[in-house]
Design a protein around this motif. Structure first.
Motif, PDB file in Angstrom:
ATOM      1  N   LYS A 102       0.851  -1.358  -0.086  1.00 38.89           N
ATOM      2  CA  LYS A 102      -0.213  -0.112   0.013  1.00 38.89           C
ATOM      3  C   LYS A 102       0.999   1.361  -0.066  1.00 38.89           C
ATOM      4  CE  LYS A 102      -4.430  -1.199   2.107  1.00 38.89           C
ATOM      5  NZ  LYS A 102      -5.221  -1.150   3.102  1.00 38.89           N
ATOM      6  N   LEU A 143       2.369   1.744  -3.527  1.00 43.64           N
ATOM      7  CA  LEU A 143       1.349   2.202  -4.268  1.00 43.64           C
ATOM      8  C   LEU A 143       0.954   3.774  -4.129  1.00 43.64           C
ATOM      9  CD1 LEU A 143      -1.010  -0.999  -4.158  1.00 43.64           C
ATOM     10  CD2 LEU A 143       0.301  -0.249  -6.066  1.00 43.64           C
ATOM     11  N   TYR A 173       1.673   5.644  -7.209  1.00 40.68           N
ATOM     12  CA  TYR A 173       0.483   5.963  -8.060  1.00 40.68           C
ATOM     13  C   TYR A 173      -0.814   6.882  -7.347  1.00 40.68           C
ATOM     14  CZ  TYR A 173       2.687   2.143 -10.758  1.00 40.68           C
ATOM     15  OH  TYR A 173       3.548   1.525 -11.196  1.00 40.68           O
ATOM     16  N   HIS A 181      -2.877   5.974  -5.227  1.00 38.66           N
ATOM     17  CA  HIS A 181      -3.986   5.188  -4.850  1.00 38.66           C
ATOM     18  C   HIS A 181      -3.726   3.715  -4.636  1.00 38.66           C
ATOM     19  CE1 HIS A 181      -7.876   3.767  -5.012  1.00 38.66           C
ATOM     20  NE2 HIS A 181      -7.677   2.836  -5.993  1.00 38.66           N
ATOM     21  N   ALA A 182      -4.361   3.184  -3.469  1.00 38.05           N
ATOM     22  CA  ALA A 182      -4.162   2.077  -2.930  1.00 38.05           C
ATOM     23  C   ALA A 182      -5.474   1.346  -2.749  1.00 38.05           C
ATOM     24  CB  ALA A 182      -3.205   1.622  -1.906  1.00 38.05           C
ATOM     25  N   LEU A 219       3.130  -3.101 -11.736  1.00 34.44           N
ATOM     26  CA  LEU A 219       1.964  -3.830 -11.926  1.00 34.44           C
ATOM     27  C   LEU A 219       1.752  -4.916 -13.043  1.00 34.44           C
ATOM     28  CD1 LEU A 219      -0.312  -0.614 -10.975  1.00 34.44           C
ATOM     29  CD2 LEU A 219       0.599  -2.361  -9.111  1.00 34.44           C
ATOM     30  N   SER A 275      -3.043  -3.163 -12.827  1.00 32.56           N
ATOM     31  CA  SER A 275      -3.143  -1.874 -13.433  1.00 32.56           C
ATOM     32  C   SER A 275      -4.556  -1.647 -13.562  1.00 32.56           C
ATOM     33  CB  SER A 275      -2.419  -1.786 -14.733  1.00 32.56           C
ATOM     34  OG  SER A 275      -3.028  -2.547 -15.672  1.00 32.56           O
ATOM     35  N   VAL A 328      -5.621  -0.470  -9.871  1.00 34.62           N
ATOM     36  CA  VAL A 328      -4.949   0.786  -9.388  1.00 34.62           C
ATOM     37  C   VAL A 328      -5.448   1.750 -10.283  1.00 34.62           C
ATOM     38  CG1 VAL A 328      -2.959   1.985  -8.880  1.00 34.62           C
ATOM     39  CG2 VAL A 328      -3.217  -0.539  -8.221  1.00 34.62           C
ATOM     40  N   ALA A 386      -5.931   5.984  -9.654  1.00 35.94           N
ATOM     41  CA  ALA A 386      -4.400   6.541  -9.849  1.00 35.94           C
ATOM     42  C   ALA A 386      -4.627   8.150  -9.924  1.00 35.94           C
ATOM     43  CB  ALA A 386      -3.607   5.795 -10.769  1.00 35.94           C
TER      44      ALA A 386
END
Length: 152
Positions: free
Chosen positions: A19, A22, A26, A28-29, A73, A78, A81, A85
Motif C-alpha cells: 500500500k 502504491l 500512483y 492510490h492503493a 503492476l 493496473s 489501481v 490513480a
C-alpha cells in the motif's frame, strides 16, 4: 536516491508495504490484502471473504512485483489501481497502444521516469518503465497481441 523497497520485505507487513509503494508511486492503493511471495517478490492481492481457503499459497490474483525501485503492476494490477490513480499514468493514442500491446517499446512526450500505468481510452494495459522518453514494454510474450488491422 530512494531506498530499495525489497529491503523492507519481512520487516513490515506485506499489505502495509505494498500500500505504501502504491500510494507513493500512483497516489492510490485499493483496499485489498496483499502477499509478497518468493524470490521474485511477486505480489498477490485479494479481498477478504468468508470462504475458507485451505491452500493460502493459491489465494489472490497476480498483482505485480516489488522491484528495487518501486512496484511494477501486472495487467490485472493496473486495472485495479488505474481507475483511482492520480499520478504516473501515461495515456497512449491508438497507434502507440497497438504497438505497445504487440510488445514494442513506445515513445512518450511526458518527462517522466520510473514505473507508470499505461492506459488507452478506458482500458489499463499494464505497467511500463518510463525512461529517456520511452516506455519499456513488460507485457509477457504470451499475452502480446497480433493485429491484422488498425484500431478503430
Amino acid at each position: 536516491m530512494k531506498e530499495n523497497p525489497r529491503g523492507k520485505i519481512g520487516l513490515e507487513s506485506d499489505t502495509e508495504l505494498v500500500k505504501r509503494l502504491l500510494m507513493e508511486n500512483y497516489g492510490h492503493a485499493p483496499e485489498l490484502v496483499y502477499r509478497i511471495s518468493g524470490r521474485g517478490h511477486r505480489v498477490y492481492a485479494w479481498k477478504p471473504c468468508p470462504l475458507e481457503v485451505r491452500d493460502v499459497e493459491r489465494r489472490g490474483v497476480y498483482f505485480g512485483r516489488v522491484e528495487s525501485d518501486g512496484i511494477r503492476l501486472s495487467i490485472e494490477g493496473s486495472f485495479l489501481v488505474g481507475p483511482g490513480a492520480t499520478r504516473n499514468v501515461v495515456r497512449l493514442d491508438d497507434e502507440r497502444a497497438r504497438r505497445y500491446l504487440a510488445g514494442e517499446n513506445v515513445e512518450i512526450t511526458e518527462e517522466i521516469h520510473g514505473w507508470v500505468i499505461v492506459a488507452w481510452r478506458d482500458y489499463f494495459l499494464g505497467s511500463a518503465k518510463a525512461k529517456d522518453g520511452r516506455l519499456m514494454n513488460y507485457i509477457p510474450k504470451e499475452r502480446r497481441l497480433r493485429f491484422k488491422k488498425s484500431l478503430k
